[in-house]
Motif scaffolding. Structure first.
Motif, PDB file in Angstrom:
ATOM      1  N   GLY A 154       0.248   1.267  -1.245  1.00 13.83           N
ATOM      2  CA  GLY A 154       0.004   0.443  -0.014  1.00 13.83           C
ATOM      3  C   GLY A 154      -1.176  -0.552  -0.466  1.00 13.83           C
ATOM      4  N   ARG A 155      -2.130   0.120  -1.570  1.00 13.26           N
ATOM      5  CA  ARG A 155      -3.055  -1.016  -1.870  1.00 13.26           C
ATOM      6  C   ARG A 155      -2.584  -2.075  -2.678  1.00 13.26           C
ATOM      7  NH1 ARG A 155      -3.510   3.827  -5.070  1.00 13.26           N
ATOM      8  NH2 ARG A 155      -3.495   3.413  -7.282  1.00 13.26           N
ATOM      9  N   TRP A 156      -1.451  -1.922  -3.502  1.00 13.04           N
ATOM     10  CA  TRP A 156      -0.995  -3.030  -4.294  1.00 13.04           C
ATOM     11  C   TRP A 156      -0.486  -3.850  -3.330  1.00 13.04           C
ATOM     12  CZ3 TRP A 156       1.724  -1.101  -9.534  1.00 13.04           C
ATOM     13  CH2 TRP A 156       0.666  -0.267 -10.350  1.00 13.04           C
ATOM     14  N   LYS A 157       0.231  -3.443  -2.374  1.00 11.70           N
ATOM     15  CA  LYS A 157       1.036  -4.440  -1.317  1.00 11.70           C
ATOM     16  C   LYS A 157      -0.224  -5.131  -0.676  1.00 11.70           C
ATOM     17  CE  LYS A 157       5.030  -1.681  -0.290  1.00 11.70           C
ATOM     18  NZ  LYS A 157       5.744  -0.621   0.531  1.00 11.70           N
ATOM     19  N   GLN A 158      -1.283  -4.777  -0.377  1.00  7.97           N
ATOM     20  CA  GLN A 158      -2.271  -5.397   0.300  1.00  7.97           C
ATOM     21  C   GLN A 158      -2.851  -6.696  -0.399  1.00  7.97           C
ATOM     22  OE1 GLN A 158      -5.023  -2.473   1.919  1.00  7.97           O
ATOM     23  NE2 GLN A 158      -3.689  -1.488   3.412  1.00  7.97           N
ATOM     24  N   ARG A 159      -2.934  -6.490  -1.784  1.00  6.51           N
ATOM     25  CA  ARG A 159      -3.615  -7.530  -2.549  1.00  6.51           C
ATOM     26  C   ARG A 159      -2.446  -8.725  -2.763  1.00  6.51           C
ATOM     27  NH1 ARG A 159      -5.375  -3.822  -7.742  1.00  6.51           N
ATOM     28  NH2 ARG A 159      -6.966  -2.427  -6.663  1.00  6.51           N
TER      29      ARG A 159
ATOM     30  N   GLN B 281       6.031 -13.160   0.730  1.00 11.92           N
ATOM     31  CA  GLN B 281       6.758 -12.109   0.042  1.00 11.92           C
ATOM     32  C   GLN B 281       8.189 -12.391  -0.408  1.00 11.92           C
ATOM     33  OE1 GLN B 281       6.710  -8.712   2.420  1.00 11.92           O
ATOM     34  NE2 GLN B 281       4.872  -8.409   2.398  1.00 11.92           N
TER      35      GLN B 281
ATOM     36  N   GLU C  51       1.122 -11.334   2.008  1.00 12.85           N
ATOM     37  CA  GLU C  51       2.414 -11.064   2.808  1.00 12.85           C
ATOM     38  C   GLU C  51       3.207 -12.090   3.231  1.00 12.85           C
ATOM     39  OE1 GLU C  51       3.462  -8.242   6.754  1.00 12.85           O
ATOM     40  OE2 GLU C  51       1.329  -8.295   5.895  1.00 12.85           O
TER      41      GLU C  51
END
Length: 752
Positions: A544-549, A555, A552
């Motif tokens: 999740g922390r990678w997706k937040q960086r 994507q 969005e």
């Protein structure tokens, strides 16, 4: 005070009433204008429909024959050998078996002039023969072994302004007079001949009862410029003892001798050693073979029987070689006393002993006319050069009939079923409207064109529908608003791209690219969806922390590097796959190892190019339908615990299904009517093969290619309009089906 308050209210009420009346007038005017516009569109469609029918209808009309003139010729003439007229139907002629030629004026029946052959003392005409109708030549066999050759001609002059003068002429075809055919000077009791500029062939039965073949070949002397003739002679030892009639083809390659119910066909290409090619057994129970004639082009033999049946034979390739075979027959014509073929078309006419005149066309198998006239016991019959008149010798008179027979080659069976054409090994669907030969017969089957239209539309839809609908679903339901605002207008702008540009790129760039990198194209079609699914799966497994960086909002754009990389890898590995799997040449492997025809401009190229043209139409309508699904439906589904995917498949897509189906049908209608892409990206070959590596010809492309060169009012011209009518019906059926299904889907899911 009250009056001061009442006046503004009254004014306000007046203004409101006036505004309402204006609005009501505008609403009514708009309603009337929209109604008139809709009615005019409907009227325009009806006018197009009926105009197409108006142009097409004449090709299905029968022939018309009407008596025009009767002309009497001298009573002391021998039996008729041939009759005919000039192109303008102003002069008719009659040739007797004794060589007497009479020219008669059609307008008043007067005798213009007569020709009687000048023969040496003690020599008589013992036989006569005619060439094909288009040549208007005849030969007289003499009792001293000589032959006289003549041709009927007509000269046209204009002695004064606006006045035409037609002059008949009987021209001797040999400047030196009679030709000595039988070296021994024997009588030529029966005769058949063929004649060209530098070659003459004579088949005859000599006084000794033997059938012989003599060929004279001329060669110009370069020094004296005189034509020197050399002779070849042969005896037909296997010829039948009794011959009823004899014919020779104009190319002098074949000789036919009819004996009873059998036809002996000889190969006469080598005049020194002619050989019996085939014996056609035309025997039928209790029937007598009465007539034998060559059809226009001399590729078919017509055999007439005493009960009125006429059979057509032509050569077909088989296990034993190229032999004559009965192809079709025509029944119920009455006892065939005389038979005549048109000069250049496959029509022929018969007259029975009772005077029943029948016009038929062989290939379309149409009986164009059957009517009885006062021409009982006919002796000879012939068409005019333009086939607009028919001359019949009956009752010691020449009867001239005006003939209207514009489109005999077209019939429902010729348009929509397999037809056995001359020279073809079997019945087939063929579109071939023109040729450089006068003997050519137009082949106007619409089946290959209708098939090509469906094939092109099918491959285009196979490419476009998955991409367009999947793109519409993602854009409307999953894509962020910022990216959607960029993607949707971009795809819709693609619809404005001229199809001629897409066709140009497909034909000159995409087709060679596909041919040179076919393994890479196939690999790309496999790897691209797999790589997208793997990318999505990998994205779902990221912490999740990678997706937040990562942003969005954008994507979707992260797939672009994946698509570019996969495309580059597919084309890089294409040569290696070609060497490893296909021996270094994919096209050679497909054609030689698999036995599949490979055209550079094929259905695969058309599917890709036309798919790009159809995608914007399907995408735009489907995306609007999905995006317009009320939000409370999807929000309610999500609130009840459904996943976004479940909400999409069970709520959103069902609600939007009428619009999605309409989008697909609109795309299909666009694909069916597409012209320029198919015209430029295929070989325009009218074939019926589903292979993705072969081309096709569509109705729309065929109309675009051939309409400018078709003669107005011709069969070709009207059949092209029929093709347009079929295309119109295709579109009408697709739109009707789309509307019916859309309404049913709307009623079914309107309660959601």
């Amino acid at each position: 005070m009250d009056s001061q308050v009442t006046e503004p209210k009254a004014m306000a009420n007046f203004l409101v009433a006036k505004g309402n009346s204006r609005r009501a007038f505008k609403d009514k005017a708009t309603q009337i204008g929209v109604s008139i516009g809709g009615i005019m569109v409907f009227v325009a469609l009806l006018l197009i429909f009926f105009y197409l029918l108006y142009v097409v209808k004449p090709i299905f009309d029968g022939a018309e024959v009407s008596p025009k003139a009767n002309m009497s010729y001298p009573d002391n003439r021998a039996a008729a050998l041939m009759v005919g007229s000039d192109e303008q139907n102003e002069i008719a002629y009659r040739v007797s078996i004794a060589g007497e030629v009479d020219f008669l004026r059609v307008a008043d029946g007067s005798l213009i002039e007569s020709h009687i052959p000048q023969l040496p003392e003690g020599v008589t005409v013992v036989s006569s023969a005619v060439a094909t109708a288009a040549e208007q030549k005849f030969a007289l066999g003499l009792s001293n072994g000589q032959v006289l050759l003549y041709r009927v001609e007509f000269g046209v002059t204009y002695p004064s302004e606006g006045k035409r003068l037609i002059t008949p002429k009987l021209r001797a075809l040999n400047a030196d007079g009679a030709i000595q055919v039988d070296e021994a000077g024997g009588s030529l009791d029966q005769l058949a001949f063929g004649l060209t500029n530098n070659q003459m062939t004579f088949a005859y039965r000599s006084g000794a009862g033997k059938w012989r073949l003599t060929r004279l070949e001329g060669e110009e002397n370069l020094l004296t410029e005189e034509v020197e003739w050399s002779a070849s002679n042969a005896v037909l030892d296997d010829a039948p003892a009794k011959v009823n009639s004899a014919l020779m083809t104009p190319d002098q390659r074949q000789l036919m001798l009819q004996s009873g119910s059998k036809v002996y066909v000889y190969d006469t290409r080598d005049a020194d050693s002619p050989s019996l090619l085939q014996v056609i057994n035309a025997e039928r129970s209790k029937l007598t073979l009465t007539r034998m004639s060559l059809l226009a082009g001399a590729s078919s033999i017509l055999l007439g029987y005493d009960n009125g049946d006429v059979a057509q034979y032509f050569q077909v390739n088989g296990e034993k070689g190229r032999l004559y075979r009965e192809i079709r027959e025509f029944k119920g014509l009455g006892k065939v006393d005389t038979l005549a073929s048109e000069f250049y078309r496959k029509s022929f006419a018969t007259v029975s002993d009772s005077g029943k005149l029948t016009l038929l066309y062989t290939t379309s198998e149409r009986e164009l006319l059957s009517e009885t006239f006062d021409i009982a016991q006919p002796k000879a019959m012939g068409f005019s050069p333009r086939s607009n008149a028919l001359v019949v010798d009956a009752g010691n008179k020449l009867h001239l009939f005006a003939v209207s027979n514009a489109h005999p080659e077209v019939s429902w069976s010729a348009l929509w079923t397999k037809v056995w054409y001359e020279g073809y090994p079997e019945p087939a669907y063929v579109w071939q409207s023109t040729s450089g030969s006068d003997d050519f017969e137009a082949k106007l089957s619409l089946m290959p064109l209708a098939f090509g239209t469906i094939k092109a539309a099918l491959y285009a839809m196979l490419f476009a529908v998955p991409l367009a609908i999947a793109g519409a679903i993602y854009t409307a339901y999953f894509m962020s608003p910022k990216v959607r605002a960029l993607v949707k207008p971009t795809i819709e702008i693609m619809e404005a791209l001229p199809t001629v540009i897409l066709g140009f790129l497909a034909g000159l760039w995409l087709a060679p690219l596909v041919e040179d990198h076919l393994p890479g194209i196939v690999l790309l079609l496999i790897l691209l969806p797999v790589s997208i699914l793997l990318s999505a799966f990998g994205w779902s497994k990221l912490p999740g922390r990678w997706k937040q960086r990562l942003p969005e909002v954008y994507q979707e754009l992260m797939l672009l590097p994946v698509i570019i990389l996969v495309g580059w890898l597919a084309f890089e590995f294409s040569p290696m796959l070609e060497v490893a799997l296909f021996g270094g040449d994919t096209r050679l492997f497909i054609t030689h190892e698999l036995g599949i025809t490979f055209d550079q401009r094929n259905a695969l190229v058309v599917g890709i190019a036309m798919g790009f043209a159809v995608i914007p139409t399907i995408f735009s309508i489907a995306e609007d339908a999905i995006f317009s699904v009320p939000r409370h439906l999807s929000n309610g589904s999500l609130a009840l615990g459904a996943t976004p995917w479940q909400t999409l498949t069970r709520v959103v897509l069902l609600t939007a299904s009428p619009g999605i189906f309409s989008a697909v049908m609109m795309g299909l209608g666009r694909a069916v009517g597409e012209t320029m892409i198919v015209l430029m990206a295929t070989g325009n070959t009218a074939i019926m093969e589903w292979s993705v590596f072969e081309g096709m010809r569509t109705l729309a492309a065929n109309i675009a290619v051939e309409m400018p060169e078709s003669a107005i009012g011709s069969s070709h011209y009207r059949v092209l309009f029929l093709a347009a009518f079929v295309l119109f019906i295709f579109t009408f059926v697709f739109n009707t089906v789309a509307e019916v299904v859309r309404q049913r889907l709307r009623e079914r899911y309107s309660s959601l």
